[in-house]
Design a protein around this motif. Structure first.
Motif: not given
Ligand code: ATP
Length: 290
Positions: A65, A73, A94, A102, A105, A110
């Motif tokens: 990340l 964050i 972290l 995925a 969220a 975070d």
């Molecule tokens: P949502 O369910 O809100 O769509 P998600 O699970 O699909 O979220 P996240 O894991 O939150 O997706 O991350 C999506 C993108 O955000 C990633 O490509 C990542 O590079 C970026 N990102 C920025 N900060 C973070 C963090 N602290 N944790 C995870 N991803 C992060």
């Protein structure tokens, strides 16, 4: 300004799943109007906040990340520290466990943990409502992540109604080894008519009466067909979960994570063993509602 009793704060940032996800419209700025049933689950990142002289430094363990401004964050920390007039700095570590990109969220959670943790570390005394208002500037799911539990999320996801906690169950969460862009999924959805809307109100009633069968029968996510067309492995995981005793199974958010609801932890564990053997999922968790 600094909390006189603590110079380190540790917080868990929990993942969520969507028991229901409906899209009811689209705003001119591109945001979608949603009706979602959100549920916190027992998969979490751990964030450690340590007061420092100046600046915001982030270190990450357990995932690839960004550590600068692209990390949610960082954005949460900067926003809160500006709002609170904080002159000092902070080091944030972290420990990543929530699958990335995925549909769980992880990033929003975070960010929520950073708002809550730094409010405490710097003894800023901002209310939950004030933190939720800052949170929505970072992402539509951040206000929910500050609240947690079982909730109905409307508007762009920021209008929250807390619900009775969902009844206990065994939960299997599986993430296939594929990347899905949330933006792509919503764009594809815009291009088509939604044929079937999930029964969000029925889901809400089932939760309020503690009816696990009613919950499992009403699982629905309008994004699922979109993502599943591009990633057939999602359908395979769902079928595998159902063949191994799931009461219901659904993709979470924009995917590709799939979850299955089981009558007990033991059943979820046994189904997890079967799924592991298929090699369809790269990450597997046997967990519960929180
Ligand atoms: P949502 O369910 O809100 O769509 P998600 O699970 O699909 O979220 P996240 O894991 O939150 O997706 O991350 C999506 C993108 O955000 C990633 O490509 C990542 O590079 C970026 N990102 C920025 N900060 C973070 C963090 N602290 N944790 C995870 N991803 C992060």
């Amino acid at each position: 300004m600094m909390n006189p009793h603590k110079d380190t704060i540790i917080r868990k940032a929990y993942a969520k799943i969507n028991l229901g996800l409906d899209v009811t419209g689209r705003l001119e700025n591109g945001y979608h109007l949603v009706r979602m049933i959100m549920q916190t689950v027992g998969i979490y990142d751990v964030l450690t906040f340590t007061a420092a002289r100046s600046g915001i430094r982030i270190s990450v363990e357990g995932g690839e990340l960004p550590t600068g401004e692209d990390n949610l964050i960082y954005r949460a920390a900067r926003l809160l520290m500006e709002a609170g007039g904080v002159k000092e700095g902070v080091d944030i570590h972290l420990e990543k466990h929530i699958p990335i990109a995925a549909g769980m969220a992880g990033g929003s959670s975070d960010a929520a943990a950073a708002l809550l943790g730094l409010n405490e570390l710097f003894a800023l005394g901002l209310s939950r409502e004030q933190l939720r208002q800052l949170g929505v500037c970072i992402g539509a799911d951040v206000p929910y992540c500050i609240m947690g539990g079982t909730a109905l999320a409307e508007g762009i996801g920021e209008l929250l109604t807390p619900l009775t906690p969902a009844p206990p169950c065994g939960l299997l969460v599986a993430k296939p080894d594929i990347q899905v862009s949330t933006k792509y999924v919503y764009e594809q959805l815009d291009a088509r008519e939604i044929g079937h809307h999930p029964d969000i109100d029925g889901m809400r009633s089932a939760i309020e009466t503690g009816d696990l069968t009613g919950i499992a029968d009403r699982l629905g996510n309008v994004l699922e067909t979109v993502t599943m067309e591009a990633c057939p492995v999602i359908g395979r995981i769902k079928r595998e979960m159902m063949a191994n005793g799931a009461m219901g199974s659904l993709m979470s958010g924009s995917g590709p994570t799939v979850f299955g609801i089981y009558g007990s932890q033991e059943q979820a564990g046994a189904a997890g063993d079967c799924l592991r053997e298929t090699g369809l999922a790269s990450e597997l968790f046997v967990t519960e509602f929180v």
